[in-house]
Write a protein that holds these residues in place. Structure first.
Motif, PDB file in Angstrom:
ATOM      1  N   ILE A 124       0.859  -1.193   0.000  1.00 28.77           N
ATOM      2  CA  ILE A 124       0.000   0.000   0.000  1.00 28.77           C
ATOM      3  C   ILE A 124       0.893   1.240   0.000  1.00 28.77           C
ATOM      4  CG2 ILE A 124      -1.728   1.315   1.292  1.00 28.77           C
ATOM      5  CD1 ILE A 124      -2.766  -1.408   2.352  1.00 28.77           C
ATOM      6  N   ASP A 125       0.564   2.165  -0.863  1.00 32.70           N
ATOM      7  CA  ASP A 125       1.443   3.289  -1.153  1.00 32.70           C
ATOM      8  C   ASP A 125       0.752   4.587  -0.738  1.00 32.70           C
ATOM      9  OD1 ASP A 125       2.809   5.359  -2.328  1.00 32.70           O
ATOM     10  OD2 ASP A 125       3.147   4.316  -4.220  1.00 32.70           O
ATOM     11  N   ILE A 126       1.288   5.211   0.283  1.00 35.50           N
ATOM     12  CA  ILE A 126       0.665   6.431   0.822  1.00 35.50           C
ATOM     13  C   ILE A 126       0.527   7.510  -0.255  1.00 35.50           C
ATOM     14  CG2 ILE A 126       2.853   7.399   1.683  1.00 35.50           C
ATOM     15  CD1 ILE A 126       1.331   8.451   4.130  1.00 35.50           C
ATOM     16  N   THR A 127       1.473   7.561  -1.174  1.00 36.88           N
ATOM     17  CA  THR A 127       1.405   8.598  -2.217  1.00 36.88           C
ATOM     18  C   THR A 127       0.240   8.306  -3.168  1.00 36.88           C
ATOM     19  OG1 THR A 127       2.912   7.486  -3.787  1.00 36.88           O
ATOM     20  CG2 THR A 127       3.915   8.898  -2.117  1.00 36.88           C
ATOM     21  N   GLU A 128       0.035   7.026  -3.425  1.00 38.15           N
ATOM     22  CA  GLU A 128      -1.051   6.623  -4.322  1.00 38.15           C
ATOM     23  C   GLU A 128      -2.407   6.856  -3.658  1.00 38.15           C
ATOM     24  OE1 GLU A 128      -0.219   2.628  -5.758  1.00 38.15           O
ATOM     25  OE2 GLU A 128      -2.365   2.385  -6.148  1.00 38.15           O
ATOM     26  N   GLU A 129      -2.482   6.541  -2.362  1.00 34.46           N
ATOM     27  CA  GLU A 129      -3.748   6.726  -1.636  1.00 34.46           C
ATOM     28  C   GLU A 129      -4.110   8.212  -1.558  1.00 34.46           C
ATOM     29  OE1 GLU A 129      -5.531   4.119  -1.075  1.00 34.46           O
ATOM     30  OE2 GLU A 129      -3.822   2.926  -1.779  1.00 34.46           O
ATOM     31  N   ALA A 130      -3.091   9.040  -1.297  1.00 35.41           N
ATOM     32  CA  ALA A 130      -3.354  10.484  -1.221  1.00 35.41           C
ATOM     33  C   ALA A 130      -3.811  11.007  -2.581  1.00 35.41           C
ATOM     34  CB  ALA A 130      -2.113  11.223  -0.744  1.00 35.41           C
ATOM     35  N   ALA A 131      -3.175  10.501  -3.645  1.00 38.84           N
ATOM     36  CA  ALA A 131      -3.535  10.961  -4.988  1.00 38.84           C
ATOM     37  C   ALA A 131      -4.960  10.551  -5.336  1.00 38.84           C
ATOM     38  CB  ALA A 131      -2.549  10.398  -6.011  1.00 38.84           C
ATOM     39  N   ALA A 132      -5.351   9.344  -4.897  1.00 39.16           N
ATOM     40  CA  ALA A 132      -6.696   8.853  -5.212  1.00 39.16           C
ATOM     41  C   ALA A 132      -7.758   9.724  -4.547  1.00 39.16           C
ATOM     42  CB  ALA A 132      -6.837   7.405  -4.764  1.00 39.16           C
ATOM     43  N   ARG A 143      -7.316  12.853  -3.706  1.00 39.87           N
ATOM     44  CA  ARG A 143      -7.269  14.153  -4.375  1.00 39.87           C
ATOM     45  C   ARG A 143      -8.042  14.129  -5.690  1.00 39.87           C
ATOM     46  NH1 ARG A 143      -4.147  18.492  -3.693  1.00 39.87           N
ATOM     47  NH2 ARG A 143      -2.720  17.463  -2.268  1.00 39.87           N
ATOM     48  N   LYS A 144      -8.026  12.970  -6.338  1.00 33.79           N
ATOM     49  CA  LYS A 144      -8.648  12.866  -7.654  1.00 33.79           C
ATOM     50  C   LYS A 144     -10.154  13.114  -7.597  1.00 33.79           C
ATOM     51  CE  LYS A 144      -8.412   9.655 -11.497  1.00 33.79           C
ATOM     52  NZ  LYS A 144      -8.242   8.224 -11.748  1.00 33.79           N
ATOM     53  N   THR A 145     -10.810  12.587  -6.584  1.00 36.44           N
ATOM     54  CA  THR A 145     -12.257  12.828  -6.455  1.00 36.44           C
ATOM     55  C   THR A 145     -12.587  13.265  -5.039  1.00 36.44           C
ATOM     56  OG1 THR A 145     -12.550  10.497  -5.924  1.00 36.44           O
ATOM     57  CG2 THR A 145     -13.058  11.168  -8.182  1.00 36.44           C
ATOM     58  N   PRO A 146     -12.182  14.471  -4.675  1.00 38.92           N
ATOM     59  CA  PRO A 146     -12.527  14.931  -3.327  1.00 38.92           C
ATOM     60  C   PRO A 146     -14.031  15.156  -3.212  1.00 38.92           C
ATOM     61  CG  PRO A 146     -11.533  16.706  -4.557  1.00 38.92           C
ATOM     62  CD  PRO A 146     -11.484  15.486  -5.436  1.00 38.92           C
ATOM     63  N   LYS A 147     -14.464  15.318  -1.993  1.00 38.40           N
ATOM     64  CA  LYS A 147     -15.886  15.458  -1.688  1.00 38.40           C
ATOM     65  C   LYS A 147     -16.574  16.533  -2.523  1.00 38.40           C
ATOM     66  CE  LYS A 147     -16.815  17.175   2.305  1.00 38.40           C
ATOM     67  NZ  LYS A 147     -16.883  17.283   3.774  1.00 38.40           N
ATOM     68  N   SER A 148     -15.904  17.682  -2.625  1.00 36.91           N
ATOM     69  CA  SER A 148     -16.535  18.811  -3.296  1.00 36.91           C
ATOM     70  C   SER A 148     -16.889  18.457  -4.737  1.00 36.91           C
ATOM     71  CB  SER A 148     -15.604  20.018  -3.255  1.00 36.91           C
ATOM     72  OG  SER A 148     -14.329  19.655  -3.724  1.00 36.91           O
ATOM     73  N   GLN A 149     -16.013  17.656  -5.387  1.00 35.21           N
ATOM     74  CA  GLN A 149     -16.294  17.286  -6.767  1.00 35.21           C
ATOM     75  C   GLN A 149     -17.385  16.240  -6.854  1.00 35.21           C
ATOM     76  OE1 GLN A 149     -12.928  16.225  -9.111  1.00 35.21           O
ATOM     77  NE2 GLN A 149     -11.760  18.008  -8.480  1.00 35.21           N
ATOM     78  N   GLU A 150     -17.373  15.326  -5.869  1.00 29.56           N
ATOM     79  CA  GLU A 150     -18.391  14.279  -5.879  1.00 29.56           C
ATOM     80  C   GLU A 150     -19.785  14.876  -5.821  1.00 29.56           C
ATOM     81  OE1 GLU A 150     -17.512  11.783  -2.606  1.00 29.56           O
ATOM     82  OE2 GLU A 150     -16.686  10.256  -3.912  1.00 29.56           O
TER      83      GLU A 150
END
Lengths: 283, 153, 382
Positions: free
Chosen positions: C362-370, C372-379
């Motif tokens: 599990i990659d903290i950088t990948e999890e953070a990026a994921a 960021r990709k669809t934060p709440k505001s965009q959802e």
């Protein structure tokens, strides 16, 4: 940080010896222990809201809120529900036994903010214990506050803490005391229902009312909702939080609640400060 | 004798109800008084009225099978209780007894049911008001059910 | 021989000088700790001479993978960070806090006294210097001070080593914590292997550092040597295997506790706590009260704990964070977000240990990026 700051900050991990003066049964599984510090300093100073880490020899240590009168500095009182190893061991202790105490730790209830305002205290279950020092202090400086209400909810009439004191407070003309229980047998003349039902009657001037809440988180959530409904600002609602705690001095990390350390940023928080995380599951 | 209309108008339960309905309500209303300990009704009794408590405290009781009765709720001045008159078979679901001297306005449900059938607008107004009482009571019951003060934190 | 060494100036040391440095430190009463090889990994342990260093070895790291490999040269510091971090010396994994004995009075408590250890760390990377600075904030710079940590920390001498290469799991550039050591050391070395020449460009960061240099044979570094050292650090910066966008990450994570990605990572996370043990900044601990069979002696021990352990949040009959989801969320949100609220810094230094030592990769950088990709505001807009 107030209280026994010198010992607490230089050797914060070393429990200091206290001698038990009295163990008193309060309700079925709740009891109070009065102790006195044994060291060079025979007084114990604290501010209502603060807590201690209490050690039983060979058993372990638990965080306990202080439930006694802050003005009576020669005795320290904790009110405890026996649920784990340490609290069960405490329950068996007797006058003259020694326990270890680290503290006091944590933030006080907001007395300065409360001054000049009405105060509503809402307690649930053993949550009345950490609020009792508040009541003592408010009564000791009664003229500094407007109307004072104590609203208390418990499981059943047998579980109501500090029954005699509640009656004494109820008899005062400068205090509004109201209690309710989830259920009762016939013969109970008091209220049955949830503690939030007591709130509307206790608030007359919401803009100038400060609320202090302590109880299970779910009860505090409903209470906050009702207080808001009655027009009390988030910044005038204060509550006290509880989490697993090992050190009480910000090192062990256990008591983290979002960005807060319950032990040093709390346990007393304004609702305004924690509203983004309060009630969120598993935070 | 003094009309009950001002009392009904002042009661929070009827807040903002159209004035034309009060005369009609008064026609179904009566002043009642119960001494401490007196039974208002028993579970299973015909539910033909509801109460606006003006003074005192009423205990609502249920008896678990083979156990002594438990007080499950108390109702004080300013509050309303009793909605069984709205739902068939129009029977009480609990016992009610006065814990103290109780003064209340009792409103005849049978009479009101008839009027609601004739005037659905009135029926809707009353149902809205009772629905919020029912919701609140249900919510409180759920919280009590959670047993929040038990050993679990 | 150049004139007296100055803080900030660059000097060169050869391999022999490095050996002398270890001897000098040992003779001055320091326990010198540095990288050594054991069980197929590079770990930090006692170093008596440069022969103890993993000469000619390097590591190959990826999510869930760590392997040592032979280098083509005889570099002494030609690898990146391993499973250990320096925190094990300053904040011991297991530590006795006090002893209690039964007495006429009930019991007496005797605080554990320790002769303050004098450590010299050799080979501290830039990310690790930042990690130490972060733990300083936790244990020394708040309302309470941890006496053991403080005593060891105040005695500590640090010889940093600039990275000349980066692992696939490194992202110190993103975290602004490396690869070049800029502060927090007494001496910083950059290893240069240039054709047949093997030397170190050294910079003192303190009076203790200049004092050490003085006792070694050093030369002022010429521009070519400085350039070679800079090139080594630049090479590491270019090799960063990972990136983490930290822009607004504090709010991003605190605003997204219900992001579906937490459910996703929870399916992969074993809640094994490896990441927290390997992390150089994780500071959580628990205490254990033990007694002997007679019941007359009791001890309190403090040991590393992890927010991934179920009992971490046990309280009166329940656990606050019972799901894996909530525990991973707590760890990562704390590390990258709430740490800022608490200590005015990120809790992550980009060392990549949590990625390498996660059995699931599990990659903290990948999890953070994921997230960021669809934060709440965009959802919400969807």
């Amino acid at each position: 940080m107030q209280g026994n700051a010198s010992t607490a900050t230089t050797q914060p991990m070393i429990p200091l010896p206290h001698r038990i003066l009295k163990v008193r049964r309060e309700t079925g599984d709740v009891f109070s222990i009065e102790t006195q510090p044994e060291g060079d300093e025979s007084d114990f100073h604290f501010v209502p809201g603060q807590f201690n880490m209490v050690y039983v020899f060979g058993v372990g240590e638990v965080p306990l809120s202080i439930s006694g009168d802050p003005a009576r500095t020669h005795t320290l009182t904790h009110t405890i529900r026996s649920v784990g190893w340490v609290t069960q061991a405490l329950k068996k202790m007797k006058k003259g036994d020694r326990i270890g105490v680290r503290g006091p730790f944590g933030t006080p209830w907001p007395f300065q903010e409360a001054a000049g305002n009405d105060v509503v205290i809402v307690a649930g279950g053993v949550g009345l214990a950490p609020l009792r020092p508040v009541i003592y202090k408010l009564l000791a400086e009664r003229e500094q506050y407007g109307n004072i209400s104590i609203l208390y909810g418990a499981r059943n009439p047998d579980d109501l803490l500090y029954g005699k004191e509640l009656e004494k407070w109820r008899g005062r003309f400068d205090l509004h005391v109201d209690a309710t229980v989830d259920s009762a047998k016939r013969g109970w003349m008091g209220n049955v229902g949830v503690v939030t039902q007591l709130i509307p009657k206790a608030i007359s001037d919401p803009d100038n009312t400060l609320a202090m809440i302590c109880g299970p988180e779910i009860m505090m959530r409903f209470t906050v909702n009702e207080l808001q409904k009655q027009g009390i600002e988030n910044s005038n609602i204060y509550l006290t939080m509880e989490r697993n705690m090992k050190c009480a001095i910000g090192f062990c990390g256990h008591c983290q609640f979002g960005p807060e350390f319950i032990c040093k940023d709390g346990p007393v928080f304004s609702y305004e400060r924690v509203r983004n995380i309060f009630g969120k599951r598993e935070i | 004798m003094k009309s009950l209309q001002p009392i009904l108008e002042e009661h929070p339960f009827f807040k903002e109800l159209e004035p034309k309905y009060f005369e009609l309500l008064v026609g179904c209303a009566s002043n009642v008084r119960f001494e401490a300990g007196e039974i208002l009704f028993h579970e299973g009794d015909q539910a033909d009225r509801f109460f606006l408590v003006r003074q005192g405290k009423v205990a609502l009781e249920m008896a678990p099978p083979n156990k002594e009765p438990m007080i499950i709720d108390t109702v004080e001045e300013g509050l309303v209780f009793g909605w069984s008159w709205m739902v068939p078979p129009y029977q009480w679901h609990f016992d009610a007894h006065a814990l103290t001297l109780v003064r209340a306005i009792a409103i005849d449900g049978k009479c009101l049911r008839k009027k609601c059938e004739e005037d659905h607008e009135l029926g809707y107004e009353l149902f809205k008001r009772f629905f919020s009482v029912v919701t609140e009571r249900l919510q409180h019951t759920r919280v009590q059910l959670l047993d929040v003060y038990g050993a679990q934190v | 021989m150049a004139s007296s060494p100055r803080i900030g100036a660059k000097y060169t040391l050869d391999r022999e000088a490095l050996q002398n440095l270890i001897v000098e430190l040992t003779d001055s009463g320091y326990q010198v700790m540095g990288p050594t090889m054991r069980d197929g990994a590079i770990i930090y342990d006692a170093v008596r001479s440069i022969a103890d260093l993993p000469e000619g070895w390097t590591d190959d790291q990826e999510g869930g993978t760590y392997r040592l490999e032979k280098r083509l040269d005889n570099a002494l510091f030609g690898y990146n960070v391993g499973p250990h971090s320096w925190k094990k010396f300053l904040f011991p994994p297991r530590q006795k806090l006090w002893t209690a004995k039964r007495s006429d009075q009930g019991f007496e408590i005797h605080p554990e006294e320790e002769e303050p250890l004098r450590y010299a760390f050799l080979g501290v990377r830039s990310c690790e210097l930042h990690a130490i600075a972060i733990q300083d904030k936790v244990f020394m710079e708040d309302a309470y001070v941890d006496p053991v940590y403080k005593a060891r920390r105040e005695n500590l001498l640090i010889v940093a080593v600039n990275c000349g290469q980066a692992a696939n799991t490194c992202f110190c550039v993103s975290m602004n914590t490396g690869p070049e050591a800029k502060a927090g050391f007494d001496l910083a070395l950059t290893e240069v292997i240039d054709n047949d020449r093997h030397y170190f460009v050294a910079e003192a960061g303190s009076e203790r550092g200049t004092g050490l240099l003085e006792k070694l044979s050093f030369e002022s570094a010429d521009s070519q040597e400085e350039a070679a050292a800079n090139a080594a650090v630049n090479r590491a910066a270019e090799q960063m295997g990972r990136t983490l966008n930290t822009q607004g990450i504090r709010a991003l994570l605190q605003d997204n506790p219900d992001h579906p990605r937490w459910d996703d990572v929870a399916k992969r996370c074993l809640s094994c706590a490896n990441c927290t043990m390997a992390c150089p900044t994780c500071f959580c601990s628990t205490v254990e009260d033990v007694t002997d069979l007679s019941g007359d002696h009791a001890e309190r021990w403090r040991s590393w704990d992890s927010c991934f352990n179920l009992d971490f949040t046990y309280m009166g009959g329940g656990h606050t964070r019972h799901s894996f989801k909530s525990r991973y969320r707590q760890w990562m949100t704390h590390k990258l977000s709430t740490w800022h609220d608490q200590f005015d810094t990120s809790g992550c230094v980009g060392c990549g240990r949590c990625i390498t030592w996660c059995p699931e990769g599990i990659d903290i950088t990948e999890e953070a990026a994921a997230i960021r990709k669809t934060p709440k505001s965009q959802e919400k807009k969807k």
